[in-house]
Write a protein that holds these residues in place. Structure first.
Motif, PDB file in Angstrom:
ATOM      1  N   UNK A 119       0.833  -1.205   0.000  1.00 12.82           N
ATOM      2  CA  UNK A 119       0.000   0.000   0.000  1.00 12.82           C
ATOM      3  C   UNK A 119       0.864   1.250   0.000  1.00 12.82           C
ATOM      4  N   UNK A 120       1.897   1.259   0.832  1.00 12.56           N
ATOM      5  CA  UNK A 120       2.800   2.417   0.883  1.00 12.56           C
ATOM      6  C   UNK A 120       3.521   2.617  -0.445  1.00 12.56           C
ATOM      7  N   UNK A 121       3.938   1.506  -1.070  1.00  7.64           N
ATOM      8  CA  UNK A 121       4.605   1.593  -2.372  1.00  7.64           C
ATOM      9  C   UNK A 121       3.659   2.142  -3.434  1.00  7.64           C
ATOM     10  N   UNK A 122       2.392   1.720  -3.393  1.00  3.74           N
ATOM     11  CA  UNK A 122       1.405   2.248  -4.340  1.00  3.74           C
ATOM     12  C   UNK A 122       1.187   3.745  -4.130  1.00  3.74           C
ATOM     13  N   UNK A 123       1.162   4.180  -2.867  1.00  2.00           N
ATOM     14  CA  UNK A 123       0.994   5.603  -2.582  1.00  2.00           C
ATOM     15  C   UNK A 123       2.155   6.427  -3.133  1.00  2.00           C
ATOM     16  N   UNK A 124       3.368   5.899  -2.984  1.00  2.00           N
ATOM     17  CA  UNK A 124       4.539   6.589  -3.541  1.00  2.00           C
ATOM     18  C   UNK A 124       4.427   6.694  -5.060  1.00  2.00           C
ATOM     19  N   UNK A 125       3.970   5.614  -5.712  1.00  2.00           N
ATOM     20  CA  UNK A 125       3.814   5.641  -7.167  1.00  2.00           C
ATOM     21  C   UNK A 125       2.739   6.642  -7.596  1.00  2.00           C
ATOM     22  N   UNK A 126       1.657   6.731  -6.819  1.00  2.00           N
ATOM     23  CA  UNK A 126       0.614   7.717  -7.130  1.00  2.00           C
ATOM     24  C   UNK A 126       1.201   9.128  -7.105  1.00  2.00           C
ATOM     25  N   UNK A 127       1.999   9.415  -6.087  1.00  2.00           N
ATOM     26  CA  UNK A 127       2.612  10.752  -5.971  1.00  2.00           C
ATOM     27  C   UNK A 127       3.585  11.015  -7.118  1.00  2.00           C
ATOM     28  N   UNK A 128       4.416  10.023  -7.431  1.00  2.00           N
ATOM     29  CA  UNK A 128       5.415  10.206  -8.492  1.00  2.00           C
ATOM     30  C   UNK A 128       4.763  10.416  -9.856  1.00  2.00           C
ATOM     31  N   UNK A 129       3.819   9.542 -10.209  1.00  2.00           N
ATOM     32  CA  UNK A 129       3.195   9.641 -11.525  1.00  2.00           C
ATOM     33  C   UNK A 129       2.348  10.913 -11.631  1.00  2.00           C
ATOM     34  N   UNK A 130       1.703  11.304 -10.535  1.00  2.00           N
ATOM     35  CA  UNK A 130       0.943  12.552 -10.544  1.00  2.00           C
ATOM     36  C   UNK A 130       1.860  13.749 -10.776  1.00  2.00           C
ATOM     37  N   UNK A 131       3.017  13.744 -10.103  1.00  2.00           N
ATOM     38  CA  UNK A 131       3.974  14.838 -10.284  1.00  2.00           C
ATOM     39  C   UNK A 131       4.485  14.884 -11.721  1.00  2.00           C
ATOM     40  N   UNK A 132       4.833  13.720 -12.273  1.00  2.00           N
ATOM     41  CA  UNK A 132       5.321  13.685 -13.650  1.00  2.00           C
ATOM     42  C   UNK A 132       4.269  14.109 -14.656  1.00  2.00           C
ATOM     43  N   UNK A 133       3.029  13.676 -14.426  1.00  2.00           N
ATOM     44  CA  UNK A 133       1.950  14.042 -15.339  1.00  2.00           C
ATOM     45  C   UNK A 133       1.633  15.524 -15.263  1.00  2.00           C
ATOM     46  N   UNK A 134       1.652  16.080 -14.052  1.00  2.00           N
ATOM     47  CA  UNK A 134       1.375  17.505 -13.890  1.00  2.00           C
ATOM     48  C   UNK A 134       2.458  18.363 -14.553  1.00  2.00           C
ATOM     49  N   UNK A 135       3.715  17.964 -14.385  1.00  2.00           N
ATOM     50  CA  UNK A 135       4.815  18.711 -15.012  1.00  2.00           C
ATOM     51  C   UNK A 135       4.707  18.648 -16.532  1.00  2.00           C
ATOM     52  N   UNK A 136       4.410  17.463 -17.070  1.00  2.00           N
ATOM     53  CA  UNK A 136       4.278  17.318 -18.519  1.00  2.00           C
ATOM     54  C   UNK A 136       3.058  18.069 -19.041  1.00  2.00           C
ATOM     55  N   UNK A 137       1.963  18.064 -18.267  1.00  2.00           N
ATOM     56  CA  UNK A 137       0.754  18.777 -18.697  1.00  2.00           C
ATOM     57  C   UNK A 137       0.996  20.280 -18.765  1.00  2.00           C
ATOM     58  N   UNK A 138       1.780  20.807 -17.828  1.00  2.00           N
ATOM     59  CA  UNK A 138       2.093  22.241 -17.848  1.00  2.00           C
ATOM     60  C   UNK A 138       2.878  22.610 -19.106  1.00  2.00           C
ATOM     61  N   UNK A 139       3.861  21.776 -19.457  1.00  2.00           N
ATOM     62  CA  UNK A 139       4.638  22.046 -20.658  1.00  2.00           C
ATOM     63  C   UNK A 139       3.808  21.828 -21.921  1.00  2.00           C
ATOM     64  N   UNK A 140       2.891  20.868 -21.871  1.00  2.00           N
ATOM     65  CA  UNK A 140       2.022  20.627 -23.024  1.00  2.00           C
ATOM     66  C   UNK A 140       1.120  21.828 -23.282  1.00  2.00           C
ATOM     67  N   UNK A 141       0.605  22.423 -22.220  1.00  2.00           N
ATOM     68  CA  UNK A 141      -0.232  23.624 -22.374  1.00  2.00           C
ATOM     69  C   UNK A 141       0.582  24.785 -22.939  1.00  2.00           C
ATOM     70  N   UNK A 142       1.838  24.885 -22.510  1.00  2.00           N
ATOM     71  CA  UNK A 142       2.715  25.931 -23.044  1.00  2.00           C
ATOM     72  C   UNK A 142       2.973  25.695 -24.530  1.00  2.00           C
ATOM     73  N   UNK A 143       3.191  24.451 -24.911  1.00  2.06           N
ATOM     74  CA  UNK A 143       3.411  24.144 -26.321  1.00  2.06           C
ATOM     75  C   UNK A 143       2.179  24.362 -27.165  1.00  2.06           C
TER      76      UNK A 143
END
Length: 202
Positions: free
Chosen positions: A119-143
Motif C-alpha cells: 500500500x505504501x509503495x502504491x501511494x509513492x507511485x501515485x505521488x510520483x506519476x501525478x507529479x510527472x503528469x502535472x509537469x508534462x501537462x504544464x509544458x504541453x499547455x505551453x506548447x
C-alpha cells in the motif's frame, strides 16, 4: 424439533464462511484487474512519450527574396518535464509488474507486513506519476498555447502529430494514476477488514 434447531444453528455458523471466501476471491480478482490496467496505462504512457518525435521543414528567415528553410525536430528529450514524465512512468511500470507478480503469488508469500508495504509503495507511485503528469501537462499547455507575456511561441501549430501523441501519453498516465489510486483505496479497506476480522476471532 431439537435436531432442526441444531441444523439451523449450524447453518447460521457455517454459511458465512463460503461467502467470506467468495468475497476475498472477488477482491483478489478486482485488485488483479486494476493492477493490469495500471501496468498497461503506465507502459503505454512511457512508450508513447519516449518514442514521440516529429521533424518538419520550417522557414527560419529570408535571404533576399528567397526563404531560408531548415529541418527542425521536436523530441521529448528536449524538455526536462517530458524526460521526468518518462522516467516516473517507467518506474511505475516496473513497480506495477513487481506488484502483479506478488499478487499472483499472494497465497505462497506470507511475509508479515507485506500488505502494508504494498500500500505504501502504491501511494509513492501515485505521488510520483501525478507529479510527472502535472509537469508534462504544464509544458504541453505551453506548447499548445504559448505565452505571449514571456514571448514563448506555441509549437503545436507546427508539430501537431507530436502534440497529439504527447496528449495521448498524458491521458494514459492520468488513467494509470486513477487505477493506482483505486488500488490503494481498495487495499486499505481490505487491510482494515482483515485486521477487524483478526481482532474479532482473537
Amino acid at each position: 424439533m431439537a435436531g432442526e434447531d441444531v441444523e439451523k444453528q449450524e447453518g447460521e455458523v457455517i454459511s458465512p464462511l463460503p461467502k467470506a471466501n467468495k468475497g476475498k476471491e472477488r477482491d483478489r480478482w478486482v485488485l488483479l484487474a486494476l493492477r493490469l490496467l495500471a501496468l498497461f496505462a503506465t507502459v503505454a504512457a512511457t512508450l508513447v512519450m519516449a518514442l514521440n518525435e516529429e521533424t518538419k521543414t520550417v522557414t527560419v528567415g529570408v535571404n533576399g527574396a528567397q526563404p531560408v528553410r531548415q529541418s527542425v525536430s521536436a523530441k521529448f528529450q528536449q524538455t526536462p518535464s517530458f524526460v521526468f514524465f518518462v522516467v516516473v512512468n517507467a518506474i511505475a511500470s516496473f513497480h506495477n509488474l513487481t506488484m502483479l507478480l506478488l499478487v499472483l503469488l499472494g497465497e505462497k508469500i506470507t511475509i508479515k507486513g507485506l500488505g502494508l508495504l504494498m500500500i505504501l509503495a502504491d501511494l509513492v507511485m501515485v505521488l510520483l506519476v501525478t507529479a510527472g503528469s502535472a509537469a508534462a501537462a504544464a509544458m504541453a499547455e505551453l506548447g499548445k498555447s504559448g505565452n505571449s507575456h514571456a514571448r514563448w511561441n506555441k509549437i503545436c501549430d507546427k508539430f501537431d502529430s507530436y502534440c497529439d501523441r504527447g496528449g495521448g501519453a498524458l491521458m494514459s498516465s492520468y488513467a494509470g494514476v486513477g487505477f493506482l489510486l483505486s488500488l490503494t483505496v481498495i487495499s486499505i479497506v481490505n487491510l482494515y477488514k482483515n485486521q477487524a476480522a483478526t481482532g474479532q476471532s482473537s
